[in-house]
Design a protein around this motif. Structure first.
Motif, PDB file in Angstrom:
ATOM      1  N   CYS A 436       0.852  -1.184   0.000  1.00  0.00           N
ATOM      2  CA  CYS A 436       0.000   0.000   0.000  1.00  0.00           C
ATOM      3  C   CYS A 436       0.890   1.236   0.000  1.00  0.00           C
ATOM      4  CB  CYS A 436      -0.923   0.007   1.223  1.00  0.00           C
ATOM      5  SG  CYS A 436      -1.905   1.517   1.393  1.00  0.00           S
ATOM      6  N   LYS A 461      -2.099  -1.288  -3.743  1.00  0.00           N
ATOM      7  CA  LYS A 461      -3.035  -0.198  -3.492  1.00  0.00           C
ATOM      8  C   LYS A 461      -2.275   1.123  -3.529  1.00  0.00           C
ATOM      9  CE  LYS A 461      -6.588   1.178  -0.150  1.00  0.00           C
ATOM     10  NZ  LYS A 461      -7.257   0.803   1.103  1.00  0.00           N
ATOM     11  N   ASN A 486      -5.418  -1.500  -7.114  1.00  0.00           N
ATOM     12  CA  ASN A 486      -6.435  -0.528  -6.706  1.00  0.00           C
ATOM     13  C   ASN A 486      -5.805   0.855  -6.739  1.00  0.00           C
ATOM     14  OD1 ASN A 486      -8.209   1.181  -5.250  1.00  0.00           O
ATOM     15  ND2 ASN A 486      -9.047  -0.566  -4.143  1.00  0.00           N
ATOM     16  N   PHE A 571      -9.329  -4.926  -1.662  1.00  0.00           N
ATOM     17  CA  PHE A 571      -8.697  -3.730  -1.136  1.00  0.00           C
ATOM     18  C   PHE A 571      -9.678  -2.816  -0.451  1.00  0.00           C
ATOM     19  CE2 PHE A 571      -4.383  -3.824  -2.789  1.00  0.00           C
ATOM     20  CZ  PHE A 571      -4.484  -4.883  -3.668  1.00  0.00           C
TER      21      PHE A 571
END
Length: 572
Positions: A436, A461, A486, A571
């Protein structure tokens, strides 16, 4: 030739399996109860799942047969008039009900008397609207649901709640209760809680939020329930000092969570006396917690999970935590006075750490020294979340090189993480599966390195990284079609309460039943606090200097699925 590709690496290409179109729960139910009698005998001999719980393994999808195909399979029977459920045992029928959602299950209970009995006798979870009118329905309600072991009583803050009489009557009907949740039950006192302790001797998990009985009510339960293992207290009012009061359940408590308590240190004797305590979470409680942590560290060094969030705690408290040599999980979130000194002490002594979450709150007190100590001593690290800290290339490179088991990494609101740091992670974090990146100065060049690096990466992400464009994202997606990517370039987003949602673990899939006389509105899990509580929290924020602009995304991996299925919905 793509501008973001590394010519020295071949692109990763994988096949994507396409799932069949989803079936509605009602259709699945109809297919299941018509086909189950003709499956192999082993399919019905497995033990049924508990109502309201998820099976440990995914169930095989039912055959997608239409009415004509079923009729061809059984030409001698009239599929319109035959009730195939008569051939099923009650356990098999209950297992089928398990696959239905709450609304469909309520409808099924109205089909016939047998279905109603099967549903009621095998439903172990129940969630009730705890308004005063519930008292009149308790006998009939628990005559039907006589196997409840997990009960939630919730009441809106604007409504009156059940009183001690109703709670004692419910406890008499649910003597096998193992889990109890009370939300907003402001009319319950320590007398009602004493009744729960007297009647529910098997109680193992107790969660109370926005209640008025304070520490006396909790002590009334603890003195009577010697099997209690998990205690969660949130926004509890009327808190008074427990003092030297005998607390019988302290010997069995394994997990304690104190959240948003104005006088949470009233429970310090309980924390110190819980010799089997394994998990300690203290979130948003006022007061100086250094002394309490020192006493807990001296009396109980068996802690494996510690969450310290929005607290007045210094390196003295972290040094006390470092005495727990078996520590597995550490969250240090928005503790403005913690620095590299305390983090180094934890890293040097707690070498079994696997999960570390740090939100430095942009105070610049936690940086390279603390992270290098983690990289040097915590070789089993699997999950690392960094928010509002300022690591440099050297510390991130040390973690990427030394922590070969790192599977989950989140970098949020870090101005010192750029393309070079992401390229280093892509090159050295071979075991990384989830990444992330949020609010970091990373460009297409950095994100492009992930097209060939991190061979085990399945979920990526990226949010609020202004230098990353849609073209760079699409190119990475083309190179790694199996990667769940994402991407969100929006400037603003809703606040994520991931770091505070850890109270009680995963969201509870309770089954709701509300009597007709009660307003049939689903009670939300996260209820709003009262006006007085808002005033207290305002005082708390002003005391610690909370700034509205510093709300980043703590607990970045909370919403990520634990399964290996690759889907963008994982996500959140």
């Amino acid at each position: 030739m793509n501008p973001y590709a590394n010519p020295g690496h071949a692109p990763v290409v994988a096949r994507v399996t396409h799932a069949p179109p989803p079936l509605s729960s009602t259709r699945c139910f109809l297919l299941r109860f018509k086909i189950l009698p003709y499956l192999s005998a082993t399919s019905c001999t497995n033990p049924p799942f508990s109502m309201g719980q998820s099976p440990s393994t995914s169930a095989a999808p039912p055959p997608d047969l239409n009415r004509l195909q079923i009729a061809q399979l059984h030409p001698n029977t009239d599929s319109d008039s035959t009730d195939y459920t008569l051939r099923l045992s009650d356990d098999c029928l209950a297992a089928i009900f398990h696959f239905l959602n709450t609304a469909d299950r309520k409808r099924c209970s109205l089909v016939c008397l047998r279905w109603r009995l099967v549903d009621g006798q095998r439903r172990h979870r129940l969630s009730l609207n705890a308004q005063p009118e519930l008292l009149d329905f308790v006998p009939s309600l628990f005559n039907r649901f006589d196997s409840v072991t997990k009960l939630a009583l919730r009441c809106d803050r604007k409504c009156a709640s059940i009183n001690d009489e109703a709670l004692v009557l419910i406890s008499l009907r649910c003597r096998n209760l193992t889990r109890l949740k009370l939300r907003g039950c402001r009319d319950i006192t320590e007398l009602g809680m004493a009744g729960v302790g007297d009647n529910c001797k098997a109680l193992k998990k107790l969660s109370c939020a926005s209640c008025m009985f304070g520490a006396k009510g909790i002590a009334a339960v603890l003195d009577r329930c010697f099997t209690l293992e998990d205690l969660t207290l949130k926004r509890l009012r009327g808190v008074h000092h427990i003092g030297d009061m005998a607390v019988g359940a302290a010997a069995s408590l394994k997990s304690i969570c104190l959240k948003e308590l104005v006088n949470g240190q009233s429970f310090a004797p309980l924390l110190i006396g819980s010799k089997k305590l394994r998990t300690l979470k203290v979130i948003g409680c006022t007061g100086d917690w250094d002394e309490t942590l020192v006493r807990v560290g001296c009396s109980n060094n068996g802690l494996v999970e510690v969450h310290l969030e929005k607290l007045q705690v210094t390196d003295v408290g972290l040094v006390a935590v470092s005495k727990c040599l078996g520590l597995d999980t550490l969250h240090v979130v928005k503790t403005a006075e913690c620095s590299d000194v305390g983090l180094c002490a934890v890293a040097e002594r707690c070498k079994l750490l696997r999960k570390v979450h740090i939100d430095g709150w942009r105070t610049n007190r936690i940086g390279d020294d603390g992270l290098v100590a983690i990289a040097k001593h915590c070789l089993n690290l699997q999950e690392l979340v960094l928010i509002g800290v300022y690591p440099t290339f050297s510390s991130l490179a040390a973690i990427a090189s030394n922590c070969g088991n790192l599977e989950r990494l989140a970098l949020c609101g870090i101005g010192t993480v750029g393309d070079a740091e992401i390229e280093c992670i892509a090159d050295k974090c071979v075991a990384l599966r989830k990444l992330c990146i949020k609010g970091c100065p990373v460009s297409n060049a950095g994100i492009g390195a992930l097209a060939s690096g991190c061979p085990n990466l399945v979920k990526l992400k990226v949010k609020k990284c202004k230098r990353i464009t849609g073209k760079g994202v699409e190119w990475v997606r083309e190179q790694r079609v199996s990667l769940a990517f994402n991407y969100d370039d929006s400037e603003f987003e809703a606040l994520d309460g991931g770091a505070s949602d850890g109270v009680g673990g995963a969201q509870d899939n309770t089954v709701e039943f509300l009597p007709n006389i009660i307003n049939q509105t689903t009670v939300a899990e996260a209820e709003a606090s009262s006006s007085n509580n808002n005033n207290r929290m305002t005082m708390l924020r002003s005391r610690f200097g909370f700034l509205a602009g510093r709300n980043l995304v703590p607990g970045a991996f909370r919403r990520w699925s634990n399964s290996d299925n690759v889907s963008s919905s994982s996500f959140g």
